[in-house]
Scaffold this active site. Structure first.
Site, PDB file in Angstrom:
ATOM      1  CG  ASP A   1     -14.798 -24.166   4.271  1.00 56.38           C
ATOM      2  OD1 ASP A   1     -15.937 -24.446   3.844  1.00 56.38           O
ATOM      3  OD2 ASP A   1     -14.005 -23.443   3.652  1.00 56.38           O
TER       4      ASP A   1
ATOM      5  CE1 TYR B   1     -10.757 -21.631  -3.239  1.00 52.48           C
ATOM      6  CE2 TYR B   1     -10.882 -20.006  -1.479  1.00 52.48           C
ATOM      7  CZ  TYR B   1     -10.892 -20.316  -2.823  1.00 52.48           C
ATOM      8  OH  TYR B   1     -11.044 -19.323  -3.746  1.00 52.48           O
TER       9      TYR B   1
HETATM   10  C1  LIG Z   1     -14.111 -24.945   0.583  1.00 53.31           C
HETATM   11  C2  LIG Z   1     -14.130 -23.498   0.182  1.00 53.31           C
HETATM   12  N1  LIG Z   1     -14.125 -22.563   1.137  1.00 53.31           N
HETATM   13  C3  LIG Z   1     -14.141 -21.255   0.820  1.00 53.31           C
HETATM   14  C4  LIG Z   1     -14.131 -20.811  -0.493  1.00 53.31           C
HETATM   15  C5  LIG Z   1     -14.115 -19.336  -0.794  1.00 53.31           C
HETATM   16  O1  LIG Z   1     -15.371 -18.891  -1.161  1.00 53.31           O
HETATM   17  P1  LIG Z   1     -15.657 -17.662  -2.155  1.00 53.31           P
HETATM   18  O2  LIG Z   1     -15.095 -18.033  -3.470  1.00 53.31           O
HETATM   19  O3  LIG Z   1     -17.139 -17.543  -2.114  1.00 53.31           O
HETATM   20  O4  LIG Z   1     -14.967 -16.468  -1.588  1.00 53.31           O
HETATM   21  C6  LIG Z   1     -14.146 -21.759  -1.515  1.00 53.31           C
HETATM   22  C7  LIG Z   1     -14.148 -21.316  -2.918  1.00 53.31           C
HETATM   23  O5  LIG Z   1     -13.906 -22.073  -3.835  1.00 53.31           O
HETATM   24  C8  LIG Z   1     -14.144 -23.133  -1.170  1.00 53.31           C
HETATM   25  O6  LIG Z   1     -14.137 -24.100  -2.120  1.00 53.31           O
END
Ligand SMILES: Cc1ncc(COP(=O)(O)O)c(C=O)c1O
Length: 386
Positions: free
Chosen positions: A179, A107
């Protein structure tokens, strides 16, 4: 119990004090400690004395954290104000001079965090094009402390073998962090496959309605949980009671939403794969044989997110401008179908030459399938692509 049942019955299905089926929202910053507060040094009994201040703990947050830990099969869960706050807490347990190994295809916000904030804090990292036991072993340095992966990855849905990678990490005494945002514990449980820490953007499928920002960390052991708790309480990026309620509420319908959205995503992937204006489709069910095999071994479905590349950049831009049913927006995992443009949205933080090298092209669109009728989506997408 099967996961579908655990989503509903996870220890907080009925409020012990009132019998309420809905999770009570304890919208309070502080708690009356009662006349016995001087006994602070002894462990507090369950109930009233368990809480003193909502940054340190809150019953509505506890309900969500307990459910998350149970669903992921961990010892403890922690709820944060966003997914990136959860990831920052997981990476924050390391120290200046430590080194971690990540995948290149993660991400964009995680990339930014590692390359800005944690860089200033002197947390070193190596980003691998492909994470597997061999590449992990080759990247290990004397100061390496962890491996951080995302599978399927964002936005190219690349698959990493969780079991093999975590085993290689463990052999070298490293902590594995996964993740699990795209899959959710309903489809994939990394802790059961050797991971030590799971992180989530609960903004996505767990919340499920595009109406809350939230993050979750679940740890395998209590010892790691204590390190995450120190970050949660110390930095204070906690999830507020109302938002905890919204995520707990979303979790209850995760199975029906994911089942339906996944079915639609699979149909959309087939549709895009056959379309004359589409160059490539990225979806675990359509991945090459090896990637597909790994994914099917470690997850119970391909999920509800896919990406595709149009033949020209103009076609991608036209698609985003002309689709009537998909919102051209950041994020995924909600009940409404979302079409994201990674180069301008989730992965804009990655410099253009680097994006190009990673295959995050200007013609790439990421789709998060919602709960609309699949036939309507296909008709709309066909018109937008033409
Ligand atoms: C795979 C992944 N991890 C983490 C995040 C970050 O999350 P947040 O937008 O809730 O801070 C995202 C956001 O798009 C994501 O797609």
């Amino acid at each position: 119990m099967k996961l579908g049942t655990l989503l509903i019955h996870n220890g907080y299905d009925t409020d012990a004090a009132t019998g309420a089926l809905g999770t009570p929202v304890y919208q309070t910053s502080t708690f009356d400690r009662g006349p016995d507060f001087r006994k602070d040094e002894t462990p507090p009994p369950a109930g009233r004395m368990e809480y003193d201040y909502s940054r340190s703990g809150n019953p509505t947050r506890k309900a969500l954290e307990t459910a998350a830990a149970l669903l992921e099969g961990g010892s403890s869960g922690y709820a944060f104000s966003s997914g990136i706050a959860a990831i920052a807490a997981a990476l924050g347990i390391f120290s200046a001079g430590d080194h971690i190994i990540t995948a290149e295809d993660i991400y964009g916000g995680s990339y930014r965090l590692l390359n800005t904030y944690f860089k200033r804090w002197k947390l070193e990292h190596t980003a691998l094009n492909e994470v597997n036991p061999d590449t992990i072993r080759a990247a290990i340095r004397p100061n390496t402390k962890a491996v951080f992966i995302e599978t399927p990855s964002n936005p190219l849905l690349k698959i990493t073998d969780i079991q093999a990678s975590c085993a290689a990490a463990r052999e070298a005494g490293l902590i594995s962090i996964v993740d699990n945002t795209f899959m959710t514990p309903l489809l994939q449980r990394p802790l059961e496959q050797g991971a030590d820490i799971v992180v989530h953007s609960a903004t996505k499928f767990l919340g499920g309605h595009s109406d809350v920002l939230a993050g979750i960390v679940v740890t395998k052991t209590r010892e790691l949980g204590a390190r995450i708790y120190a970050m949660q309480n110390g930095l204070g990026a906690v999830l507020g009671p109302w938002d905890c309620f919204l995520v707990s509420r979303g979790i209850k319908t995760l199975k029906v939403r994911m089942d339906a959205q996944q079915k639609t995503a699979a149909r959309l992937a087939e549709f895009f794969a056959r379309h004359k204006n589409v160059d490539a489709v990225y979806y675990p069910a359509l991945a090459d044989r090896l990637q597909k095999e790994i994914h099917e071994r470690q997850a119970e479905g391909p999920g509800a997110v896919l990406s595709f590349k149009t033949k020209t950049v103009e076609q991608a831009r036209n698609f985003l401008g002309r689709t009537k049913l998909a919102a051209p927006a950041v994020s995924l995992g909600g009940v409404e179908t979302i079409a994201s443009y990674p180069v301008k949205m989730s992965h804009a933080a990655i410099p253009a030459p680097e994006r190009e090298r990673l295959g995050i092209a200007d013609s790439l669109i990421r789709i998060s399938a919602g709960l609309e009728d699949a036939d309507d989506l296909i008709e709309d997408f066909d018109a937008a692509l033409r």
